[in-house]
Design a protein around this motif. Structure first.
Motif, short mmCIF file in Angstrom:
data_model
loop_
_atom_site.label_atom_id
_atom_site.label_comp_id
_atom_site.label_asym_id
_atom_site.label_seq_id
_atom_site.Cartn_x
_atom_site.Cartn_y
_atom_site.Cartn_z
N HIS A 34 0.84 -1.20 0.00
CA HIS A 34 0.00 0.00 0.00
C HIS A 34 0.88 1.25 0.00
CE1 HIS A 34 -2.65 -2.50 3.02
NE2 HIS A 34 -2.66 -3.04 1.82
N PHE A 93 1.60 -5.89 3.38
CA PHE A 93 0.57 -6.76 3.95
C PHE A 93 0.82 -8.18 3.48
CE2 PHE A 93 -3.20 -8.11 5.79
CZ PHE A 93 -4.13 -8.62 4.88
N LYS A 99 -0.79 -8.58 10.30
CA LYS A 99 -0.90 -7.13 10.36
C LYS A 99 -0.16 -6.45 9.22
CE LYS A 99 2.97 -5.81 13.38
NZ LYS A 99 3.56 -4.77 12.55
N VAL A 100 -0.59 -5.25 8.94
CA VAL A 100 0.07 -4.38 7.98
C VAL A 100 1.28 -3.74 8.66
CG1 VAL A 100 -0.23 -2.21 6.71
CG2 VAL A 100 -2.08 -3.90 6.74
N PHE A 102 4.13 -0.77 8.41
CA PHE A 102 4.46 0.49 7.73
C PHE A 102 5.95 0.75 7.71
CE2 PHE A 102 0.62 2.82 6.77
CZ PHE A 102 -0.36 2.16 7.51
N TYR B 33 -6.76 -1.49 14.28
CA TYR B 33 -5.38 -1.21 14.67
C TYR B 33 -5.36 0.08 15.49
CZ TYR B 33 -3.80 -4.14 10.65
OH TYR B 33 -3.56 -5.15 9.75
N TYR B 35 -2.55 3.12 16.64
CA TYR B 35 -1.23 3.70 16.40
C TYR B 35 -1.07 4.94 17.27
CZ TYR B 35 -0.99 0.92 12.11
OH TYR B 35 -0.97 -0.11 11.21
N PHE B 45 3.12 1.53 15.83
CA PHE B 45 2.08 0.51 15.96
C PHE B 45 1.95 0.09 17.41
CE2 PHE B 45 -0.55 -2.99 15.17
CZ PHE B 45 0.00 -4.14 15.72
N GLN B 48 -3.16 -4.72 17.37
CA GLN B 48 -4.17 -5.06 16.38
C GLN B 48 -5.14 -6.08 16.95
OE1 GLN B 48 -2.91 -7.68 13.29
NE2 GLN B 48 -4.80 -7.51 12.12
N ALA B 56 -1.86 -8.93 17.01
CA ALA B 56 -0.46 -8.51 16.96
C ALA B 56 -0.27 -7.38 17.97
CB ALA B 56 -0.08 -8.03 15.57
N THR B 103 -7.33 -6.81 0.67
CA THR B 103 -5.96 -6.39 0.40
C THR B 103 -5.32 -5.76 1.62
OG1 THR B 103 -6.74 -4.23 -0.34
CG2 THR B 103 -6.45 -5.94 -2.04
N GLY B 104 -6.06 -5.71 2.74
CA GLY B 104 -5.52 -5.16 3.97
C GLY B 104 -5.51 -3.66 4.05
N LEU B 106 -5.96 -0.03 4.95
CA LEU B 106 -6.39 0.54 6.22
C LEU B 106 -7.14 1.86 6.00
CD1 LEU B 106 -3.29 -0.01 8.52
CD2 LEU B 106 -5.34 -1.38 8.34
#
Lengths: 112, 117
Positions: A34, A93, A99-100, A102, B33, B35, B45, B48, B56, B103-104, B106
């Motif tokens: 992403h 991802f 989890k994603v 970054f 999630y 943050y 992070f 999750q 996570a 596709t995740g 966010l």
């Protein structure tokens, strides 16, 4: 621990210049990559979601490419404008319930 | 409007206090999630959740805890607050789930700005 790296950390360009940044990510267990734009005092918003090797996406003057075999993606901005000033985040991802992750972002400032 | 709602938008409190931040994900999103963004820092992070279960954990302090409820909203509890906890706390949601279903991507809320005095 997944490592998602972005370079450069920050960038100053003149209005009208074209620029690009890099995101590197693990080449295994790939599902999606992403790109988000994060403007000051706002929340991050997705620019592109890329899933296929060789994918190229475009939105106006901004485009992105993806190479999943070697684990990198490029974001290009053509003819930068002051409104492009933001932090650009990439995120990896692996799919499913995972989890994603970054990167730390590239902070772009476009000088009028 | 991302569809993710965070409350409160702003909160000012004193050291040693406890606060709760709330997040309602987009309709249909099962993954939430949290943050933290401290001054001039990136997104850190915290944690999750997926459909009520912790999936996570990042560098979340022991003074912080979170949960996701059956209606999928989530709360982040911050206790024994210190000056350094002053930050913008973002919640994001995603469909997530089985491969091929998402596709995740966010979707972020507008954040809750916490100031500890």
């Amino acid at each position: 621990i997944l490592n998602v790296e972005q370079s450069p950390q920050s960038l100053h360009v003149q209005e009208g210049d074209s620029t690009n940044f890099t995101c590197s990510f693990p080449s295994s267990n790939f599902y999606a990559l992403h790109w988000y734009r994060w403007e000051t005092a706002k929340s991050p918003e997705a620019l592109f979601v890329m899933t296929l090797n060789g994918d190229e996406k475009k939105k106006g003057r901004i485009s992105a490419t993806l190479n999943t075999k070697e684990g990198y993606s490029y974001l290009y901005i053509k003819g930068s404008q002051p409104e492009d000033s933001a932090t650009y985040l990439c995120a990896f991802f692996p799919g499913g319930y995972q989890k994603v992750t970054f990167g730390t972002g590239t902070k772009l400032q476009v000088i009028p | 409007d991302s569809g993710v709602t965070q409350t409160p938008k702003h909160l000012i409190t004193a050291t040693g206090q406890r606060v709760t931040l709330r997040c309602s994900p987009r309709s249909g999103d099962l993954s939430v999630y949290w943050y933290q963004q401290s001054l001039d820092q990136g997104l850190q992070f915290l944690i999750q959740y997926y459909n009520g279960e912790e999936r996570a954990k990042g560098n979340i302090l022991e003074r912080f805890s979170a949960q996701q409820f059956p209606d999928l909203h989530s709360e982040l509890n911050l206790s024994s607050l210190e000056l350094g906890d002053s930050a913008l706390y973002f919640c994001a949601s995603s469909v997530s789930g089985l491969a091929g279903e998402s596709t995740g991507e966010l979707f972020f809320g507008e954040g809750s700005r916490l100031t500890v005095l």
